[in-house]
Design a protein around this motif. Structure first.
Motif, PDB file in Angstrom:
ATOM      1  N   HIS A 190      28.332  21.214  25.718  1.00 55.73           N
ATOM      2  CA  HIS A 190      28.151  19.860  26.250  1.00 55.73           C
ATOM      3  C   HIS A 190      26.913  19.209  25.640  1.00 55.73           C
ATOM      4  CE1 HIS A 190      30.567  21.392  29.857  1.00 55.73           C
ATOM      5  NE2 HIS A 190      31.319  20.507  29.227  1.00 55.73           N
ATOM      6  N   ASN A 191      27.028  17.933  25.333  1.00 55.63           N
ATOM      7  CA  ASN A 191      25.940  17.170  24.729  1.00 55.63           C
ATOM      8  C   ASN A 191      25.097  16.566  25.849  1.00 55.63           C
ATOM      9  OD1 ASN A 191      24.391  16.056  22.755  1.00 55.63           O
ATOM     10  ND2 ASN A 191      25.952  14.652  21.988  1.00 55.63           N
ATOM     11  N   VAL A 192      24.033  17.235  26.233  1.00 53.20           N
ATOM     12  CA  VAL A 192      23.265  16.877  27.433  1.00 53.20           C
ATOM     13  C   VAL A 192      22.480  15.583  27.272  1.00 53.20           C
ATOM     14  CG1 VAL A 192      21.496  17.642  29.049  1.00 53.20           C
ATOM     15  CG2 VAL A 192      23.088  19.308  28.058  1.00 53.20           C
ATOM     16  N   GLU A 193      21.811  15.382  26.153  1.00 51.96           N
ATOM     17  CA  GLU A 193      20.884  14.262  25.980  1.00 51.96           C
ATOM     18  C   GLU A 193      21.532  12.896  26.242  1.00 51.96           C
ATOM     19  OE1 GLU A 193      17.318  12.421  25.485  1.00 51.96           O
ATOM     20  OE2 GLU A 193      17.721  14.566  25.650  1.00 51.96           O
ATOM     21  N   PRO A 211      20.696   1.963  34.454  1.00 51.67           N
ATOM     22  CA  PRO A 211      22.073   2.173  34.938  1.00 51.67           C
ATOM     23  C   PRO A 211      22.701   3.388  34.250  1.00 51.67           C
ATOM     24  CG  PRO A 211      22.062   0.452  33.300  1.00 51.67           C
ATOM     25  CD  PRO A 211      20.613   0.830  33.526  1.00 51.67           C
ATOM     26  N   MET A 212      23.641   4.021  34.932  1.00 46.94           N
ATOM     27  CA  MET A 212      24.301   5.181  34.358  1.00 46.94           C
ATOM     28  C   MET A 212      25.385   4.737  33.378  1.00 46.94           C
ATOM     29  SD  MET A 212      24.579   7.783  37.597  1.00 46.94           S
ATOM     30  CE  MET A 212      24.924   6.541  38.831  1.00 46.94           C
ATOM     31  N   THR A 213      25.330   5.266  32.173  1.00 48.84           N
ATOM     32  CA  THR A 213      26.308   4.907  31.141  1.00 48.84           C
ATOM     33  C   THR A 213      27.658   5.538  31.467  1.00 48.84           C
ATOM     34  OG1 THR A 213      24.510   4.931  29.536  1.00 48.84           O
ATOM     35  CG2 THR A 213      26.760   4.904  28.670  1.00 48.84           C
ATOM     36  N   SER A 214      28.718   4.814  31.201  1.00 48.22           N
ATOM     37  CA  SER A 214      30.057   5.343  31.431  1.00 48.22           C
ATOM     38  C   SER A 214      30.289   6.579  30.574  1.00 48.22           C
ATOM     39  CB  SER A 214      31.108   4.285  31.097  1.00 48.22           C
ATOM     40  OG  SER A 214      32.404   4.851  31.063  1.00 48.22           O
ATOM     41  N   LEU A 215      30.944   7.566  31.152  1.00 46.71           N
ATOM     42  CA  LEU A 215      31.243   8.785  30.404  1.00 46.71           C
ATOM     43  C   LEU A 215      32.094   8.497  29.170  1.00 46.71           C
ATOM     44  CD1 LEU A 215      32.084  11.250  33.328  1.00 46.71           C
ATOM     45  CD2 LEU A 215      29.988  11.167  31.962  1.00 46.71           C
ATOM     46  N   PHE A 216      32.884   7.446  29.259  1.00 50.52           N
ATOM     47  CA  PHE A 216      33.757   7.105  28.141  1.00 50.52           C
ATOM     48  C   PHE A 216      32.985   6.556  26.948  1.00 50.52           C
ATOM     49  CE2 PHE A 216      36.475   6.866  31.892  1.00 50.52           C
ATOM     50  CZ  PHE A 216      37.519   7.694  31.502  1.00 50.52           C
ATOM     51  N   GLU A 217      31.715   6.188  27.183  1.00 52.24           N
ATOM     52  CA  GLU A 217      30.900   5.627  26.108  1.00 52.24           C
ATOM     53  C   GLU A 217      29.985   6.675  25.471  1.00 52.24           C
ATOM     54  OE1 GLU A 217      28.812   2.295  27.706  1.00 52.24           O
ATOM     55  OE2 GLU A 217      30.632   1.343  28.495  1.00 52.24           O
ATOM     56  N   MET A 218      30.033   7.901  25.979  1.00 58.78           N
ATOM     57  CA  MET A 218      29.153   8.951  25.479  1.00 58.78           C
ATOM     58  C   MET A 218      29.909   9.949  24.609  1.00 58.78           C
ATOM     59  SD  MET A 218      27.202  10.118  28.940  1.00 58.78           S
ATOM     60  CE  MET A 218      26.762   8.938  30.206  1.00 58.78           C
ATOM     61  N   ASP A 219      29.152  10.612  23.738  1.00 63.05           N
ATOM     62  CA  ASP A 219      29.672  11.779  23.037  1.00 63.05           C
ATOM     63  C   ASP A 219      29.297  12.991  23.882  1.00 63.05           C
ATOM     64  OD1 ASP A 219      30.709  10.396  20.861  1.00 63.05           O
ATOM     65  OD2 ASP A 219      28.764  10.361  19.851  1.00 63.05           O
ATOM     66  N   LEU A 220      30.245  13.490  24.636  1.00 59.88           N
ATOM     67  CA  LEU A 220      29.955  14.561  25.590  1.00 59.88           C
ATOM     68  C   LEU A 220      29.937  15.940  24.940  1.00 59.88           C
ATOM     69  CD1 LEU A 220      32.146  13.339  28.589  1.00 59.88           C
ATOM     70  CD2 LEU A 220      29.688  13.049  28.273  1.00 59.88           C
ATOM     71  N   ILE A 221      30.413  16.022  23.710  1.00 57.32           N
ATOM     72  CA  ILE A 221      30.509  17.313  23.031  1.00 57.32           C
ATOM     73  C   ILE A 221      29.566  17.350  21.838  1.00 57.32           C
ATOM     74  CG2 ILE A 221      32.054  18.815  21.704  1.00 57.32           C
ATOM     75  CD1 ILE A 221      34.329  17.809  23.492  1.00 57.32           C
ATOM     76  N   GLU A 222      28.733  18.374  21.803  1.00 61.50           N
ATOM     77  CA  GLU A 222      27.849  18.557  20.658  1.00 61.50           C
ATOM     78  C   GLU A 222      28.640  19.303  19.589  1.00 61.50           C
ATOM     79  OE1 GLU A 222      23.433  20.369  19.624  1.00 61.50           O
ATOM     80  OE2 GLU A 222      23.978  19.885  21.707  1.00 61.50           O
ATOM     81  N   HIS A 223      29.008  18.590  18.543  1.00 60.70           N
ATOM     82  CA  HIS A 223      29.947  19.119  17.571  1.00 60.70           C
ATOM     83  C   HIS A 223      29.448  20.383  16.879  1.00 60.70           C
ATOM     84  CE1 HIS A 223      32.418  19.285  13.880  1.00 60.70           C
ATOM     85  NE2 HIS A 223      33.360  18.832  14.694  1.00 60.70           N
ATOM     86  N   SER A 224      28.153  20.450  16.605  1.00 61.84           N
ATOM     87  CA  SER A 224      27.616  21.628  15.916  1.00 61.84           C
ATOM     88  C   SER A 224      27.802  22.887  16.768  1.00 61.84           C
ATOM     89  CB  SER A 224      26.135  21.436  15.585  1.00 61.84           C
ATOM     90  OG  SER A 224      25.381  21.251  16.770  1.00 61.84           O
ATOM     91  N   LYS A 225      27.668  22.735  18.103  1.00 61.42           N
ATOM     92  CA  LYS A 225      27.870  23.864  19.007  1.00 61.42           C
ATOM     93  C   LYS A 225      29.352  24.241  19.075  1.00 61.42           C
ATOM     94  CE  LYS A 225      23.654  24.561  20.536  1.00 61.42           C
ATOM     95  NZ  LYS A 225      22.950  25.867  20.367  1.00 61.42           N
ATOM     96  N   LEU A 226      30.211  23.228  18.984  1.00 62.51           N
ATOM     97  CA  LEU A 226      31.644  23.491  18.980  1.00 62.51           C
ATOM     98  C   LEU A 226      32.024  24.278  17.722  1.00 62.51           C
ATOM     99  CD1 LEU A 226      34.415  22.936  20.364  1.00 62.51           C
ATOM    100  CD2 LEU A 226      34.567  20.855  18.967  1.00 62.51           C
ATOM    101  N   GLU A 227      31.432  23.870  16.602  1.00 63.80           N
ATOM    102  CA  GLU A 227      31.729  24.539  15.325  1.00 63.80           C
ATOM    103  C   GLU A 227      31.373  26.019  15.362  1.00 63.80           C
ATOM    104  OE1 GLU A 227      31.498  21.612  11.523  1.00 63.80           O
ATOM    105  OE2 GLU A 227      29.594  21.961  12.566  1.00 63.80           O
TER     106      GLU A 227
END
Length: 259
Positions: A174-177, A186-202
Motif C-alpha cells: 500500500h502507498n501510505v504517503e 480535506p481528505m482526498t478521494s481514494l479514487f484520486e490516489m495511487d494506493l499501490i506502491e508499484h515498486s513494492k508490487l514488483e
C-alpha cells in the motif's frame, strides 16, 4: 316485480291452489338461485378481469425494470473488463512481457464490486400470482440468474478482502504517503490516489503467492463476467416474451373493438 310475485302468491293461497302454489314457490326459488349464480359469475368475471389487468400492468413495470437492470449489467460488464485489463497487464509485467504503465489503474486490484438483485427484490413475491406459466417460469429463471451472479460477486469480493488485501498489507504494497497528503483535511478521494506502491508490487512478481493471487483474480473475475453475460441474455429473452404477451393482448383488444 316483488309486489307482482307477492300478489300471485297471495291469490294462490286464497284460492286454495296448493299444488300450483308449490310449483310457483319452487320456480321462484329457482329464479332466485339463478339470479345469485349470475351475480356470482359476474363478480368472478370482474375479479378475473381486474387480476388480468393487474398482471398486464405488472408486465409493463417489469419491462421498465428489466431495461434498467440491463443497463446496470452492461455497466458491471464494462467494469469487469477494466479489472481484467489490469490483471492481464500485471501478469505480463510479472513475466517480463510488459513494464509499468502510468495509464493503468492499479487500484483496481483492490476494489470490490457490489451487486443488487433488483428484479428478485421487487418481484419475487409476485411469482405465485402470475397466471401465465411462460412468464412465471421466465421470472423464476431470471431471479435464479441474479442469484448466481450475486454469488459470483460475493466470492470475488471475499477473495479480495480475505486474501489479496492481507497480502498487500503483509508485504507493504500500500502507498501510505498519498493517503495522508501532508494534511488531515480535506481528505482526498481514494479514487484520486495511487494506493499501490508499484515498486513494492514488483518485488512480489514471480513468487508463488503472487502467481496464485493473479490466477484467483483472473479466474474469479472471469466467472463474474460469465454470469453477467448470461444475465444479459436472460434479460433479453424475458423482455421479448413480455413484449409478445402485451402485443397479443393489444391485438385481441383491437379485434373486439372492431367487432
Amino acid at each position: 316485480m316483488i309486489k307482482f310475485f307477492r300478489k300471485i302468491r297471495q291469490k294462490m293461497i286464497t284460492e286454495n291452489k296448493f299444488s300450483k302454489y308449490l310449483l310457483y314457490a319452487i320456480g321462484e326459488i329457482v329464479l332466485v338461485v339463478i339470479g345469485i349464480l349470475i351475480a356470482l359469475q359476474l363478480n368472478n368475471w370482474n375479479e378475473s378481469r381486474k387480476l388480468f389487468n393487474d398482471e398486464l400492468k405488472l408486465y409493463s413495470k417489469l419491462l421498465t425494470d428489466l431495461n434498467e437492470s440491463y443497463s446496470n449489467t452492461l455497466n458491471k460488464i464494462e467494469k469487469l473488463e477494466k479489472y481484467q485489463d489490469v490483471h492481464y497487464h500485471v501478469y505480463n509485467e510479472s513475466k517480463g512481457r510488459a513494464s509499468y504503465d502510468s495509464t493503468i489503474i492499479y487500484n483496481n486490484l483492490l476494489w470490490i464490486e457490489n451487486y443488487n438483485m433488483d428484479i428478485e427484490e421487487k418481484y419475487s413475491i409476485s411469482i405465485v400470482n402470475l397466471t401465465n406459466e411462460k412468464i412465471r417460469e421466465l421470472l423464476k429463471d431470471y431471479i435464479n440468474s441474479e442469484k448466481v451472479t450475486q454469488n459470483a460477486f460475493d466470492i470475488f469480493n471475499e477473495m479480495k478482502l480475505l486474501r489479496l488485501r492481507p497480502f498487500f498489507r503483509k508485504n507493504g504494497i500500500h502507498n501510505v504517503e498519498p493517503a495522508f497528503n501532508d494534511q488531515p483535511y480535506p481528505m482526498t478521494s481514494l479514487f484520486e490516489m495511487d494506493l499501490i506502491e508499484h515498486s513494492k508490487l514488483e518485488e512480489q512478481y514471480g513468487t508463488t503467492e503472487m502467481d496464485e493471487l493473479l490466477f484467483e483474480l483472473r479466474y474469479q473475475t472471469s466467472w463474474v463476467y460469465t454470469t453477467l453475460e448470461r444475465l444479459k441474455e436472460a434479460n433479453k429473452k424475458f423482455e421479448l416474451a413480455l413484449k409478445d404477451e402485451l402485443e397479443l393482448y393489444h391485438i385481441a383488444s383491437n379485434q373486439k373493438k372492431e367487432e
